[in-house]
Design an enzyme around this catalytic site. Structure first.
Site, mmCIF file in Angstrom:
data_model
loop_
_atom_site.group_PDB
_atom_site.id
_atom_site.type_symbol
_atom_site.label_atom_id
_atom_site.label_comp_id
_atom_site.label_asym_id
_atom_site.label_seq_id
_atom_site.Cartn_x
_atom_site.Cartn_y
_atom_site.Cartn_z
ATOM 1 N N GLU A 160 36.597 51.268 33.622
ATOM 2 C CA GLU A 160 37.244 51.806 34.847
ATOM 3 C C GLU A 160 37.477 53.326 34.690
ATOM 4 O O GLU A 160 37.169 54.107 35.591
ATOM 5 C CB GLU A 160 38.564 51.065 35.061
ATOM 6 C CG GLU A 160 39.455 51.581 36.174
ATOM 7 C CD GLU A 160 40.796 50.827 36.230
ATOM 8 O OE1 GLU A 160 40.784 49.587 36.304
ATOM 9 O OE2 GLU A 160 41.856 51.489 36.180
ATOM 10 N N SER A 167 42.901 41.806 37.096
ATOM 11 C CA SER A 167 42.521 43.076 37.701
ATOM 12 C C SER A 167 42.379 42.949 39.203
ATOM 13 O O SER A 167 41.987 41.906 39.714
ATOM 14 C CB SER A 167 41.209 43.586 37.122
ATOM 15 O OG SER A 167 40.858 44.785 37.792
ATOM 16 N N HIS A 211 37.527 46.340 30.332
ATOM 17 C CA HIS A 211 37.396 46.566 31.783
ATOM 18 C C HIS A 211 38.037 47.914 32.140
ATOM 19 O O HIS A 211 37.468 48.727 32.870
ATOM 20 C CB HIS A 211 38.069 45.424 32.549
ATOM 21 C CG HIS A 211 38.321 45.701 34.000
ATOM 22 N ND1 HIS A 211 39.332 46.538 34.437
ATOM 23 C CD2 HIS A 211 37.689 45.282 35.121
ATOM 24 C CE1 HIS A 211 39.308 46.609 35.757
ATOM 25 N NE2 HIS A 211 38.314 45.851 36.206
ATOM 26 N N ASN A 212 39.218 48.152 31.616
ATOM 27 C CA ASN A 212 39.907 49.396 31.946
ATOM 28 C C ASN A 212 39.219 50.613 31.341
ATOM 29 O O ASN A 212 39.190 51.680 31.956
ATOM 30 C CB ASN A 212 41.370 49.329 31.495
ATOM 31 C CG ASN A 212 42.222 48.549 32.482
ATOM 32 O OD1 ASN A 212 41.725 47.646 33.145
ATOM 33 N ND2 ASN A 212 43.498 48.870 32.579
ATOM 34 N N LYS A 257 40.057 42.543 29.385
ATOM 35 C CA LYS A 257 40.731 43.401 30.381
ATOM 36 C C LYS A 257 40.829 44.841 29.874
ATOM 37 O O LYS A 257 40.658 45.789 30.634
ATOM 38 C CB LYS A 257 42.126 42.855 30.720
ATOM 39 C CG LYS A 257 42.926 43.741 31.675
ATOM 40 C CD LYS A 257 42.280 43.803 33.041
ATOM 41 C CE LYS A 257 42.745 44.828 34.023
ATOM 42 N NZ LYS A 257 43.962 45.515 33.983
#
Ligand code: 6PG
Length: 471
Positions: free
Chosen positions: A190, A129, A186-187, A183
């Site tokens: 986000e 990222s 994480h998104n 990840k």
């Protein structure tokens, strides 16, 4: 020949910037792109005085690498990854290491790891990222897979990762698809972060009547406090930019249709699959989908009086209240993401250390934020914390923010400003703090129409009632 420390396949922006980052850190990098013209261009632009070796075939790439070979694939997630693996395998040998640095779906990574490892090679899935700039200057890296592969690459990964207080933003995230899982979450966070900021912008603009320039200043000020984060910082910048054509704030000229590549949707689907509530993250994905229904929205705005409701029945919050509301909702969205990771760790046996996850998100990545240091500390103090909102620091922060948060949501609701994520976060908080939810009634209804049975609060066992025969 065989002089390069690593090969990079795929020279789109992320691949190019990572190759440059690796080279800058003292490694000799072989680069390959399916279209050789791009490799030539890349070398013409960046190749001078650099340890970069352009390769026009995969055979050439493999021949240029030290043994065991280390190959980083930076290609579009999906079939392209399978294709590259299939084309590359004939040139590799047992012991060589293959790394997928794209946004692959974690289950694809699990499958590929098994396939590749069956051939004696080692596989790493690695979430990366930080966008273009992060790739070049220091991203947050989320690798998982064969432990020996991680050990062989640890030095390089630590060198290229972002650093926070000297600590590199990289850690080993378990077997198979663990890194891509992290990840993905994480998104999801986000998406939630971005949606919460967008709703707050809407409240500041339409609700409180502030101009883009003033909102920019507000975000810039907030960026110095508890909301300090990359996304708040870029929002302040965005709101300052003027459209060269009209001189108006550029953001106001942008079509209000949010696109997505699917990682937020995967997070939502995964959470439903594991039964972990992540309502704020879900709301953010759905808000993008709703924004995309623009034709319908325009028609509905015409038929349903799209103007804001006049005099709000709830008092206007102060700007400082909005800051608290955004902070509280942000805490809840990170809490949801962490809860999903905790469950995934159990379900798939990834063995995530949530304090480590928060640590490597503190720098380099899109969701980097001051708050992550507090999250790191909370899980460091109590690795089995049942939910982030119960960590003493966050419990206190939420209690402090609560009334400003409620005032903000009430005001938005009374004015007709949609706040899907801010209100979903508040409902999550309120659901968690409700010792008794109305799920008792749902159980009664299920038992009424389908004899699905229910349990009682005062007696062990499973019960069924013939509801229709009751008075
Ligand atoms: C990152 C980002 C990145 C992602 C983009 C676009 O961490 O660097 O998450 O990986 O691809 O943000 O995602 P959407 O197109 O789905 O918004």
């Amino acid at each position: 020949m065989d002089s390069c420390d690593i090969g990079v396949i795929g020279l789109a922006v992320m691949g190019q910037n990572l190759a440059l980052n690796i080279e800058r850190n003292g490694y000799r990098v072989a680069v390959y792109n399916r279209t050789a013209e791009r490799t030539r261009q890349f070398l013409a632009e960046h190749g001078q005085d650099k340890q970069l070796v352009g390769c026009e075939t995969l055979a050439e790439l493999a021949a240029n690498l030290k043994r065991p070979r280390r190959v980083l694939m930076m290609v579009k997630a999906g079939n392209a990854v399978d294709q590259v693996i299939a084309e590359l395998l004939p040139y590799l040998e047992p012991g060589d290491i293959l790394i997928d640095g794209g946004n692959s779906f974690f289950k694809d990574t699990e499958r590929r790891a098994q396939e590749v490892e069956a051939k004696g090679l080692l596989y790493l899935g690695m979430g990366i990222s930080g966008g273009e700039e992060g790739a070049l200057k220091g991203p947050s890296l989320m690798p998982s897979g064969h432990r020996h592969a991680y050990q062989a690459l640890e030095g390089l990964l630590q060198a290229i990762a972002a650093k926070v207080q000297g600590e590199p933003c990289v850690t080993y995230l378990g077997h198979g698809g663990g890194g891509h899982y992290v990840k993905m979450v994480h998104n999801g966070i986000e998406y939630a972060d971005m949606q919460l900021i967008a709703e707050t912008y809407d409240l500041l603009q339409r609700g409180l009547g502030l101009k883009a320039e003033q909102i920019s200043q507000t975000f810039a000020t907030w960026g110095q406090g508890v909301l300090n984060s990359y996304l708040i910082e870029i929002t302040a910048h965005i709101l300052k930019a003027l459209d060269p054509l009209s001189g108006a704030p550029l953001v106001e000229k942008i079509l209000d249709v949010a696109e997505q590549k699917g990682t937020g949707k995967w997070t939502s689907e995964e959470a439903l699959e594991l039964g972990v509530p992540i309502p704020t993250l879900q709301a953010a994905v759905e808000a993008r989908a709703l924004s995309a229904q623009r034709t319908l929205r325009l028609e509905a705005a015409r038929q349903l009086d799209g103007e804001l409701l006049g005099e709000a029945s709830s008092p206007a919050p102060a700007v400082a209240d909005l800051e608290q509301a955004l902070y509280a909702a942000k805490i809840c969205s990170y809490a949801q993401g962490m809860a999903l990771l905790a469950q995934a760790s159990q379900t798939y046996g990834y063995g995530f250390d949530l304090s480590e996850v928060a640590r490597i998100w503190r720098g380099g990545c899109i969701i980097r934020a001051r708050l992550l240091e507090d999250i790191r500390r909370a899980y460091g103090e109590n690795p089995t914390l049942p939910n982030l909102v119960l960590a003493p620091f966050f419990r206190q922060a939420l209690v402090n923010a609560q009334s400003a948060w409620r005032k903000t949501v009430c005001f938005g609701v009374s004015k007709g400003i949609p706040l899907p994520a801010l209100s979903a976060a508040l409902a999550y908080f309120d659901s968690l703090r409700s010792a008794r939810l109305p799920a008792n009634l749902i159980q009664a209804q299920r038992d009424y129409f389908g004899a699905h049975t229910y349990r009682r609060i005062d007696e062990e066992g499973v019960f069924h009632t013939e509801w229709q025969s009751m008075e």
